[in-house]
Enzyme design. Structure first.
Site, PDB file in Angstrom:
ATOM      1  N   HIS A 181       3.605  -4.947   3.355  1.00  0.00           N
ATOM      2  CA  HIS A 181       3.592  -4.700   2.581  1.00  0.00           C
ATOM      3  C   HIS A 181       3.667  -4.219   1.850  1.00  0.00           C
ATOM      4  O   HIS A 181       4.318  -3.911   0.320  1.00  0.00           O
ATOM      5  CB  HIS A 181       2.150  -5.577   2.060  1.00  0.00           C
ATOM      6  CG  HIS A 181       1.537  -5.946   0.648  1.00  0.00           C
ATOM      7  ND1 HIS A 181       1.299  -7.595   0.120  1.00  0.00           N
ATOM      8  CD2 HIS A 181       0.834  -5.425  -0.067  1.00  0.00           C
ATOM      9  CE1 HIS A 181       0.649  -7.224  -0.691  1.00  0.00           C
ATOM     10  NE2 HIS A 181       0.676  -6.442  -1.094  1.00  0.00           N
ATOM     11  N   GLU A 182       2.716  -2.800   1.779  1.00  0.00           N
ATOM     12  CA  GLU A 182       3.111  -1.455   1.015  1.00  0.00           C
ATOM     13  C   GLU A 182       4.188  -1.578   0.405  1.00  0.00           C
ATOM     14  O   GLU A 182       3.870  -0.511  -0.092  1.00  0.00           O
ATOM     15  CB  GLU A 182       1.809  -0.514   1.866  1.00  0.00           C
ATOM     16  CG  GLU A 182       0.057  -1.277   1.995  1.00  0.00           C
ATOM     17  CD  GLU A 182       0.025  -2.138   0.736  1.00  0.00           C
ATOM     18  OE1 GLU A 182      -0.120  -0.869  -0.196  1.00  0.00           O
ATOM     19  OE2 GLU A 182      -0.643  -2.614   0.759  1.00  0.00           O
ATOM     20  N   HIS A 185       5.548  -2.041  -2.598  1.00  0.00           N
ATOM     21  CA  HIS A 185       5.050  -1.922  -3.641  1.00  0.00           C
ATOM     22  C   HIS A 185       5.868  -0.394  -3.403  1.00  0.00           C
ATOM     23  O   HIS A 185       6.326  -0.134  -5.276  1.00  0.00           O
ATOM     24  CB  HIS A 185       3.676  -1.454  -3.332  1.00  0.00           C
ATOM     25  CG  HIS A 185       3.080  -2.887  -3.451  1.00  0.00           C
ATOM     26  ND1 HIS A 185       2.629  -3.906  -4.539  1.00  0.00           N
ATOM     27  CD2 HIS A 185       1.846  -3.182  -3.185  1.00  0.00           C
ATOM     28  CE1 HIS A 185       2.146  -4.229  -3.972  1.00  0.00           C
ATOM     29  NE2 HIS A 185       1.678  -4.541  -3.655  1.00  0.00           N
ATOM     30  N   GLU A 263       1.292  -8.750  -5.885  1.00  0.00           N
ATOM     31  CA  GLU A 263       0.769  -8.858  -4.837  1.00  0.00           C
ATOM     32  C   GLU A 263       1.958  -9.954  -3.799  1.00  0.00           C
ATOM     33  O   GLU A 263       1.899 -10.331  -2.480  1.00  0.00           O
ATOM     34  CB  GLU A 263      -0.644  -9.546  -4.099  1.00  0.00           C
ATOM     35  CG  GLU A 263      -1.561  -8.211  -5.274  1.00  0.00           C
ATOM     36  CD  GLU A 263      -1.310  -6.948  -4.320  1.00  0.00           C
ATOM     37  OE1 GLU A 263      -1.337  -7.184  -2.853  1.00  0.00           O
ATOM     38  OE2 GLU A 263      -1.053  -6.199  -4.864  1.00  0.00           O
TER      39      GLU A 263
END
Length: 700
Positions: A181-182, A185, A263
């Protein structure tokens, strides 16, 4: 009815979208500043006449006062702009500043702690699979909640931060989902936007802070003297306080709206990366069942709330968790849910796992005794299971002796910023197959330098003797020809495609050098490269990677922003780049000119007057050209990289050396390019299936 669009944005379109979001943010910011100026002016003119400050009692009330308006406009602009630039400049040193503000401790890349080692392994696998430099990792030791963040301006200065709860509560698969997930980003360009959001809000907040200071000072002085002047100042301070916080309120609305959409995208990308929805869904469910939830106790959590994996301010467990058959709303936002920087947990989980019924498992932070008695073999077994899973899902077979990659450059750009299950499995197996002594050394600051030196050792005996002499004359007592030769022997046992990953693995350790050590290190690297009086493609690739990812850390240089919306001002740089690539990919001058012409044809819509450079400039000129080309917009980078692909694949093949150079150029343009998978064909931009050739075992 028209069929729904099935178009999926590629890396460059996502980057361009993030850039447009930044422009919209600036537009909203300017609108907010205009409204603040008008509000302060109205408050000022009302107070000025209402309290009759320094005015003739007979003077009639007038709404328009040009002098006062100009004064308020100038003062407000100065305060807001300086406040924003101050914060952005403070954060321009990279994600490390954010991590330390939040109380993070840098995890030693050579740590022997089993949990920290597991975390670093996951980060290394993700970085190598995605083609990004391995980021430094920070641990928020005092935070028992489950949370994480990625911060920085570019992949070059990005860091990953995780809480102690994330490290100690999540399984490896769940941890992998959070880290994926990070990384989303990082790849989607969210980090730069997030830091600018912090700066914008700080500029508006300064207005409220000035109002608070005026109120505090005026209350003290007004207790000693009365008068209309003191009352007017008190009222004006109160107005500034209210106006500033109203501005911050609407600024947070913008921040929250932007953050919530990013998100959802990052959650979907994490599932795509790992092909394991249970991993990230399991992490979100554990947040719901943990008493600490995802709350961050650090006082700066509010300011950084949109950076986190889950809501760092409001995320907490429901008091009804102990009651059975209840489906509590764990992420308890205030009534103003539109102020939340993250979507509700239930909504995020249901998008990943539609069968989720809203019931969260009871999760407890492990006691100190439980942590002390935890068997390290449990974590090792988890890593072994992951490697076995990767071996099962990865394509099998042996790598060809001379790796050749069939390529269609027009489809090559679909790979940028794309992390897939196959790439992740490939990275996991590649790392697992490296000699353990080599991986241990590349993670130590002192021996990581020796690994880099070993990669530069020439196969020519005369050149190698000259390099050995340079090593023995080094100021560093740990550096010698013997230690470098020993490291070279370990590297020789690895496949050729492991060279770039070894450089990436060394970066976190090299960032911990002192400035003087770094200067000595880079000086010796340059001397070793010039020992044979020439620089080859791999040497340029290695040096450029080191400069690009270490110079900003040691020299505190700021990342460049997009400046060119057209390629026209950069014709010389593009000519230099394509000429160099054409020569690198072809044997003869005639074939190289044909490859150059094909690259120019790929850029035909740009109306560029590109010319073949008869005299080849050095690699230093190429490095400077890449620095300028990095300042074009994302969609122009896509066209440029397609032209680069045409040049190196004029013969329909790309060797490993050419592929490394192409990836180094992509890296210089802030466009992470995953490693080429042996057997991968770009004729349909496909990732190899189980019959393709990816080594699942590397001999030690």
């Amino acid at each position: 009815m028209a069929a729904p669009s099935t178009h999926t944005m590629d890396f460059f379109e996502r980057q361009d979208q993030a850039r447009r979001s930044t422009r919209r943010l600036i537009a909203y910011f300017m609108l907010a500043v205009i409204l603040i100026i008008l509000s302060i002016y109205i408050a000022g003119i009302t107070i000025f006449f209402g309290f009759n400050v320094n005015a003739d009692p007979e003077l009639p009330f007038q709404w328009w006062n040009p002098d006062l308006f100009l004064w308020i406009t100038g003062a407000t602009l100065c305060v807001v702009v300086i406040g924003s630039l101050y914060k952005i400049f403070a954060l321009s040193k990279g994600g490390e500043v954010v991590a330390r503000w939040l109380g993070g401790r840098l995890i030693d890349s050579s740590t022997s702690d089993p949990q920290e080692r597991r975390l670093l392994n996951v980060v290394e696998e993700m970085a190598i699979a995605s083609g990004t430099p391995v980021p430094s990792v920070f641990l928020l030791e005092e935070e028992k909640s489950i949370n994480a963040f990625a911060a920085g301006f570019t992949p070059a200065d990005a860091v990953i931060g995780v809480t102690r709860g994330t490290l100690q509560i999540l399984s490896r698969d769940e941890l992998q989902g959070v880290i994926a997930h990070e990384f989303s980003h990082i790849l989607n360009g969210d980090m730069r936007l997030n830091i600018r959001l912090i700066g914008v809000l700080n500029g508006i907040l300064v207005i409220a802070m000035i109002g608070y200071v005026i109120l505090s000072g005026t209350r003290t002085s007004s207790s000693r003297k009365n008068g209309g002047g003191a009352a007017a100042i008190l009222a004006f301070g109160a107005a500034l306080l209210v106006i500033g916080y109203v501005g911050v309120f609407f600024g947070k609305l913008i921040k929250s709206a932007v953050s919530r959409q990013r998100e959802f995208l990052a959650d979907a990308s994490a599932v795509q990366f790992t092909r394991d929805p249970d991993g990230i869904a399991g992490a979100l469910k554990k947040i719901g069942g943990l008493a600490h939830g995802s709350r961050i106790q650090n006082p700066k959590a509010e300011e950084m709330s949109h950076l986190f994996f889950s809501d760092g301010k409001h995320g907490k467990a429901s008091p009804f968790l102990s009651m059975r058959n209840r489906k509590p709303p764990v992420q308890t936002h205030s009534a103003f849910s539109f102020m939340a920087t993250h979507p509700p947990l239930e909504m995020r989980i249901q998008r990943i796992d539609p069968s989720f019924d809203g019931t969260f498992p009871a999760v407890h932070f492990p006691s100190k005794k439980a942590l002390e008695t935890r068997d390290p073999k449990e974590l090792a077994a988890s890593a072994a299971q992951t490697a076995a899973k990767s071996a099962a899902s990865a394509p099998s077979g042996g790598a060809p002796a001379v790796p050749l990659i069939p390529m269609i450059p027009q489809q090559m750009t679909q790979l940028f910023g794309k992390l897939t299950e196959a790439h992740l499995a490939y990275a996991t197996l590649l790392l697992a197959g490296l000699p353990s002594r080599l991986t241990a050394r590349v993670r130590e600051p002192a021996s990581a330098r020796i690994i880099i030196f070993a990669l530069l050792l020439s196969h020519d005996s005369k050149t190698r003797r000259a390099q050995f002499q340079l090593l023995n004359e080094s100021k560093d007592p740990l550096v010698s020809s013997e230690t470098t030769l020993e490291a070279s022997t370990l590297i020789d046992r690895c496949p050729p495609e492991a060279r770039l990953p070894l450089i990436d693995l060394a970066l976190p350790a090299l960032r911990t050098l002192s400035l003087s050590q770094y200067q000595d290190f880079t000086g010796l690297v340059e001397e070793l490269m010039k020992a044979d009086q020439k620089i080859d493609l791999f040497e340029f690739t290695l040096q450029h990677i080191l400069r690009r990812h270490l110079d900003p850390h040691f020299n505190q240089t700021r990342p460049s922003a997009a400046r060119y919306g057209s390629l026209t001002p950069l014709t010389h740089e593009i000519s230099l780049l394509l000429s160099r690539l054409a020569r690198a990919g072809q044997d003869g001058e005639e074939q190289a000119q044909q490859a150059f012409a094909q690259g120019v044809k790929e850029l035909k819509g740009s109306r560029l007057k590109l010319s073949w450079l008869e005299q080849e400039d050095g690699f230093e000129a190429l490095s400077k050209a890449l620095d300028r080309l990095n300042r074009v917009t994302p969609l122009l980078k896509r066209r440029l990289l397609r032209a680069c692909g045409v040049c190196v694949s004029h013969d329909d093949q790309v060797t490993l050396r050419e592929g490394e150079l192409l990836r180094a150029i992509a890296d210089a343009l802030d466009c992470p390019m995953p490693p080429f998978l042996p057997g991968q064909t770009l004729r349909s931009a496909e990732i190899p299936n189980s019959k393709s050739q990816i080594p699942n075992k590397i001999q030690h």
